[in-house]
Design a protein around this motif. Structure first.
Motif, mmCIF file in Angstrom:
data_model
loop_
_atom_site.group_PDB
_atom_site.id
_atom_site.type_symbol
_atom_site.label_atom_id
_atom_site.label_comp_id
_atom_site.label_asym_id
_atom_site.label_seq_id
_atom_site.Cartn_x
_atom_site.Cartn_y
_atom_site.Cartn_z
ATOM 1 N N GLY A 12 0.823 -1.201 0.000
ATOM 2 C CA GLY A 12 0.000 0.000 0.000
ATOM 3 C C GLY A 12 0.858 1.252 0.000
ATOM 4 N N VAL A 13 0.509 2.206 -0.864
ATOM 5 C CA VAL A 13 1.255 3.457 -0.982
ATOM 6 C C VAL A 13 0.283 4.618 -0.787
ATOM 7 N N GLN A 74 -5.534 6.991 -1.493
ATOM 8 C CA GLN A 74 -5.648 8.429 -1.227
ATOM 9 C C GLN A 74 -6.812 8.714 -0.293
ATOM 10 N N HIS A 75 -6.520 9.371 0.835
ATOM 11 C CA HIS A 75 -7.594 9.924 1.670
ATOM 12 C C HIS A 75 -8.292 11.022 0.870
ATOM 13 N N ASN A 139 8.713 11.307 -2.221
ATOM 14 C CA ASN A 139 9.685 10.981 -1.172
ATOM 15 C C ASN A 139 9.678 9.507 -0.752
ATOM 16 N N ASN A 140 9.060 8.643 -1.564
ATOM 17 C CA ASN A 140 9.121 7.207 -1.308
ATOM 18 C C ASN A 140 10.350 6.623 -1.986
ATOM 19 N N ILE A 141 11.052 5.734 -1.300
ATOM 20 C CA ILE A 141 12.282 5.139 -1.837
ATOM 21 C C ILE A 141 11.984 3.749 -2.383
ATOM 22 N N GLY A 254 3.146 7.614 2.336
ATOM 23 C CA GLY A 254 4.197 6.623 2.509
ATOM 24 C C GLY A 254 3.661 5.206 2.357
ATOM 25 N N TYR A 255 4.476 4.237 2.753
ATOM 26 C CA TYR A 255 4.103 2.830 2.621
ATOM 27 C C TYR A 255 3.249 2.422 3.820
ATOM 28 N N ILE A 256 1.996 2.073 3.558
ATOM 29 C CA ILE A 256 1.024 1.925 4.634
ATOM 30 C C ILE A 256 0.840 0.482 5.099
#
Length: 351
Positions: A12-13, A74-75, A139-141, A254-256
């Protein structure tokens, strides 16, 4: 029937704009298969959303090269927040998403041509495998890793998800989930110190213990498509880690979560409870994710990192024609015929 972990279904992203992020992931990683897309309310995640139901827009994107997908999330009723501090290696949670790749050097050249943000040069991990890191606009790696296994060759330079890097506070405690319950019981390396391939990552010059885990061949309906994966656990040696989702709710940036495609949910529920990691969320009989349906649940690792399990009952092939892939009642260890898996490509998005 016993539990059967078929593979990583998705990571999850959390993003601010599903459409914008998805377009970037198609460009960078060929994640162009729309398995499902849905706008609805997340009603069952109350333990992780401050006890409130949350409206959301979610899509599951995959790559027919093989590997897991992205659940781009996405919220829609709040402005999702980024981490409240500068996250570093070893902070607890999912820190890096690994992407499978048959030709790492080719992918590296292509990503440089596309002027993506690459962190450092091509390097080798402690097992001697070539890899490199890059960052998306949010900003996700990501880490592009060598993997010769593929489902169907595509034009993209990478396949889908090959695993994750997870920060843990206690390696042996974490292994109770990752090596035992999730059956990543093959240790490729277990080393401590400073690592040259970490140098360009946030906090990468510090000392860490890192353990790379792999698994025996998986089976199940989508076993061929999901393929082999790996989990790398990283523990900071000289400092106390912080939680990446400190003071934030599930689904923010981020990674959820890390999600596994599984069969035998009741057996898995009993095992997790017996081993001290009971289900914290359980959709019970079924859930509807737009045109997809199934049964999902969550556990948390010792540091609170969320692991999702999904037992898929139905997936759309051509929804307009009422053509669905029904999975309930099939042999849980038997792969679907290739022609049936290939129908997922009917839902390819072309830019």
């Amino acid at each position: 029937m016993k539990k059967n972990i078929c593979g990583i279904q998705q990571v999850g992203v959390g993003v601010k704009d599903v459409d914008e992020a998805w377009k970037w992931y198609r460009s960078a990683f060929g994640m162009d298969i729309n398995v499902f897309e849905d706008i609805a309310t997340a009603k069952l995640m109350l333990p992780y959303t401050d006890g409130k139901e949350r409206d959301r827009h979610a899509a599951l994107a995959m790559n027919m090269e093989g590997g897991g997908g992205f659940e781009i999330w996405q919220h829609t009723n709040i402005n999702p927040k980024a981490p409240c501090f500068d996250v570093k290696l070893g902070d607890t949670g999912i820190f890096i998403n690994k992407m499978k790749c048959r030709d790492v050097q080719r992918a590296y050249r292509k990503h440089k041509e596309q002027k993506f943000t690459i962190l450092g040069e091509l390097s080798k991990d402690p097992a001697g495998n070539e890899h490199y890191y890059l960052k998306d606009p949010y900003n996700n790696i990501f880490e592009v890793v060598e993997e010769s296994n593929y489902y169907k060759k595509q034009k993209s330079v990478t396949g889908g998800v090959a695993g994750v890097v997870i920060g843990v506070s206690d390696m042996e405690n974490a292994m109770r989930v990752y090596a035992d319950i999730l059956q990543y019981n093959e240790v490729i390396y277990d080393e401590s110190g400073c690592f040259t391939d970490f140098v360009e990552l946030p906090g990468g010059k510090e000392k860490y213990r890192r353990v790379l885990l792999k698994h025996e061949p998986r089976t199940g309906p989508f076993g061929k498509l999901l393929g082999p994966t790996q989990i790398e656990l990283v523990q900071a040696i000289d400092r106390k880690p912080r939680k990446i989702f400190e003071n934030r709710i599930w689904g923010e940036l981020g990674y959820i979560h890390l999600c596994f495609d599984i069969q035998g949910m009741e057996y898995l529920q009993n095992e997790c409870a017996e081993k001290g990691f009971p289900f914290t969320v359980n959709s019970a009989d079924s859930f509807d994710m737009g045109s997809a349906a199934g049964h999902f649940s969550y556990i948390a690792d010792p540091d609170g990192t969320l692991i999702e399990f999904v037992e898929t009952h139905k997936l759309p092939i051509i929804e307009k024609l009422g053509w669905f892939m029904k999975l309930k009642g099939r042999n849980p260890k038997k792969s679907l015929p290739n022609w049936m898996v290939n129908t997922l490509a009917f839902n390819r998005i072309k830019d």
